[in-house]
Design a protein around this motif. Structure first.
Motif, short mmCIF file in Angstrom:
data_model
loop_
_atom_site.label_atom_id
_atom_site.label_comp_id
_atom_site.label_asym_id
_atom_site.label_seq_id
_atom_site.Cartn_x
_atom_site.Cartn_y
_atom_site.Cartn_z
N ARG A 1 0.83 -1.21 0.00
CA ARG A 1 0.00 0.00 0.00
C ARG A 1 0.87 1.26 0.00
O ARG A 1 0.55 2.23 -0.68
CB ARG A 1 -0.92 -0.02 1.23
N TYR A 2 1.96 1.24 0.75
CA TYR A 2 2.88 2.38 0.77
C TYR A 2 3.47 2.63 -0.62
O TYR A 2 3.59 3.76 -1.07
CB TYR A 2 4.01 2.17 1.78
N VAL A 3 3.83 1.56 -1.31
CA VAL A 3 4.37 1.68 -2.67
C VAL A 3 3.31 2.26 -3.59
O VAL A 3 3.59 3.15 -4.41
CB VAL A 3 4.86 0.32 -3.20
N GLY B 1 13.20 7.06 -10.34
CA GLY B 1 14.61 6.71 -10.52
C GLY B 1 14.96 5.35 -9.93
O GLY B 1 14.36 4.33 -10.26
N LYS B 2 15.94 5.34 -9.04
CA LYS B 2 16.43 4.08 -8.45
C LYS B 2 15.40 3.44 -7.52
O LYS B 2 15.49 2.25 -7.23
CB LYS B 2 17.71 4.34 -7.66
N LEU B 3 14.44 4.19 -7.05
CA LEU B 3 13.41 3.64 -6.16
C LEU B 3 12.55 2.61 -6.87
O LEU B 3 11.95 1.75 -6.24
CB LEU B 3 12.54 4.76 -5.59
N LYS B 4 12.50 2.68 -8.22
CA LYS B 4 11.72 1.71 -8.99
C LYS B 4 12.25 0.29 -8.83
O LYS B 4 11.53 -0.67 -9.09
CB LYS B 4 11.72 2.08 -10.47
N MET B 5 13.51 0.18 -8.44
CA MET B 5 14.14 -1.13 -8.31
C MET B 5 13.70 -1.86 -7.04
O MET B 5 14.03 -3.01 -6.84
CB MET B 5 15.66 -0.98 -8.30
N LEU B 6 12.97 -1.19 -6.17
CA LEU B 6 12.61 -1.76 -4.88
C LEU B 6 11.30 -2.54 -4.89
O LEU B 6 10.97 -3.19 -3.91
CB LEU B 6 12.51 -0.64 -3.83
N TYR B 7 10.54 -2.48 -5.99
CA TYR B 7 9.24 -3.14 -6.02
C TYR B 7 8.93 -3.67 -7.42
O TYR B 7 9.53 -3.26 -8.40
CB TYR B 7 8.14 -2.18 -5.56
N LYS C 1 6.83 -3.98 -10.73
CA LYS C 1 6.06 -3.01 -11.51
C LYS C 1 4.61 -3.45 -11.71
O LYS C 1 3.71 -2.63 -11.79
CB LYS C 1 6.74 -2.84 -12.87
N LYS C 2 4.38 -4.75 -11.73
CA LYS C 2 3.04 -5.25 -12.01
C LYS C 2 2.17 -5.35 -10.76
O LYS C 2 1.07 -4.82 -10.72
CB LYS C 2 3.15 -6.62 -12.69
N CYS C 3 2.67 -6.02 -9.72
CA CYS C 3 1.83 -6.25 -8.53
C CYS C 3 2.13 -5.27 -7.40
O CYS C 3 1.45 -5.28 -6.37
CB CYS C 3 1.98 -7.68 -8.04
N LEU C 4 3.16 -4.43 -7.56
CA LEU C 4 3.55 -3.38 -6.61
C LEU C 4 4.03 -3.91 -5.26
O LEU C 4 4.16 -3.16 -4.30
CB LEU C 4 2.41 -2.37 -6.39
N TYR C 5 4.29 -5.21 -5.16
CA TYR C 5 4.83 -5.75 -3.91
C TYR C 5 6.32 -5.45 -3.84
O TYR C 5 7.03 -5.59 -4.84
CB TYR C 5 4.62 -7.26 -3.83
N PRO C 6 6.82 -5.02 -2.69
CA PRO C 6 8.25 -4.75 -2.57
C PRO C 6 9.05 -6.06 -2.66
O PRO C 6 8.58 -7.10 -2.22
CB PRO C 6 8.39 -4.11 -1.19
N TYR C 7 10.23 -5.97 -3.24
CA TYR C 7 11.09 -7.15 -3.32
C TYR C 7 11.63 -7.45 -1.94
O TYR C 7 12.18 -6.59 -1.26
CB TYR C 7 12.25 -6.90 -4.28
N LEU D 1 8.43 -13.51 -7.85
CA LEU D 1 7.86 -14.84 -7.62
C LEU D 1 6.43 -14.75 -7.12
O LEU D 1 5.76 -15.76 -6.96
CB LEU D 1 8.74 -15.62 -6.63
N ASN D 2 5.96 -13.54 -6.90
CA ASN D 2 4.59 -13.32 -6.47
C ASN D 2 3.63 -13.37 -7.65
O ASN D 2 2.61 -14.04 -7.61
CB ASN D 2 4.50 -11.98 -5.74
N CYS D 3 3.97 -12.65 -8.74
CA CYS D 3 3.08 -12.57 -9.90
C CYS D 3 3.71 -13.11 -11.18
O CYS D 3 3.02 -13.29 -12.18
CB CYS D 3 2.65 -11.12 -10.13
N GLY D 4 5.03 -13.32 -11.19
CA GLY D 4 5.70 -13.86 -12.37
C GLY D 4 6.21 -12.81 -13.33
O GLY D 4 6.74 -13.14 -14.39
N TYR D 5 6.07 -11.53 -13.00
CA TYR D 5 6.54 -10.46 -13.88
C TYR D 5 8.06 -10.51 -13.98
O TYR D 5 8.75 -10.69 -12.99
CB TYR D 5 6.09 -9.10 -13.34
N VAL D 6 8.58 -10.33 -15.20
CA VAL D 6 10.01 -10.36 -15.45
C VAL D 6 10.47 -8.96 -15.83
O VAL D 6 9.98 -8.39 -16.81
CB VAL D 6 10.37 -11.36 -16.57
N ARG D 7 11.40 -8.42 -15.06
CA ARG D 7 11.96 -7.08 -15.35
C ARG D 7 13.38 -7.28 -15.86
O ARG D 7 14.18 -7.95 -15.23
CB ARG D 7 11.96 -6.24 -14.08
N ARG D 8 13.66 -6.71 -17.04
CA ARG D 8 14.99 -6.82 -17.63
C ARG D 8 15.66 -5.45 -17.61
O ARG D 8 15.13 -4.49 -18.16
CB ARG D 8 14.89 -7.33 -19.06
N ILE D 9 16.83 -5.39 -17.00
CA ILE D 9 17.57 -4.14 -16.88
C ILE D 9 18.87 -4.26 -17.65
O ILE D 9 19.69 -5.13 -17.34
CB ILE D 9 17.85 -3.82 -15.40
#
Length: 111
Positions: free
Chosen positions: A37-39, A54-60, A62-68, A87-95
């Motif tokens: 909810r905070y995210v 910016g770098k804060l995007k790396m903490l959660y 993008k799809k389910c908004l759960y923090p890593y 592992l919560n929703c299966g979303y894959v982020r490629r950096i």
């Protein structure tokens, strides 16, 4: 009619986003849903006032908004990118990984 002070609004919004991410970091071990909810609130503020995270995007995620959090995501390194899988929703982020620029190359062109 009063003029809006956009700079002041943006500064306050940035402070609130930082506070929300600090709270998220503290709470994510105990109450994972509250951390999410905070995210969500921080993202909403950022979108409303057009502030880049910016770098804060790396903490959660993008799809389910759960923090890593440990055990909830997987990190793999491929040829030219880092792959983070939620592992919560299966979303894959490629950096993409950018190579470092060599000083010699930059100094060569200065002359």
């Amino acid at each position: 009619m009063l003029k809006r002070e956009k700079r002041l609004e943006k500064r306050i919004a940035r402070e609130r986003i930082e506070i929300l991410f600090d709270l998220m970091q503290r709470v994510k071990r105990e109450d994972y849903e509250l951390a999410r909810r905070y995210v969500e609130l921080a993202r909403r503020i950022a979108m409303r006032y057009r502030i880049r995270l910016g770098k804060l995007k790396m903490l959660y995620c993008k799809k389910c908004l759960y923090p890593y959090k440990s055990g909830k995501f997987r990190v793999r390194i491929q040829k030219s990118r880092v792959v983070i899988t939620c592992l919560n929703c299966g979303y894959v982020r490629r950096i993409p990984i950018r190579p470092k620029k060599y000083k010699e190359r930059n100094e060569k062109w200065k002359d």
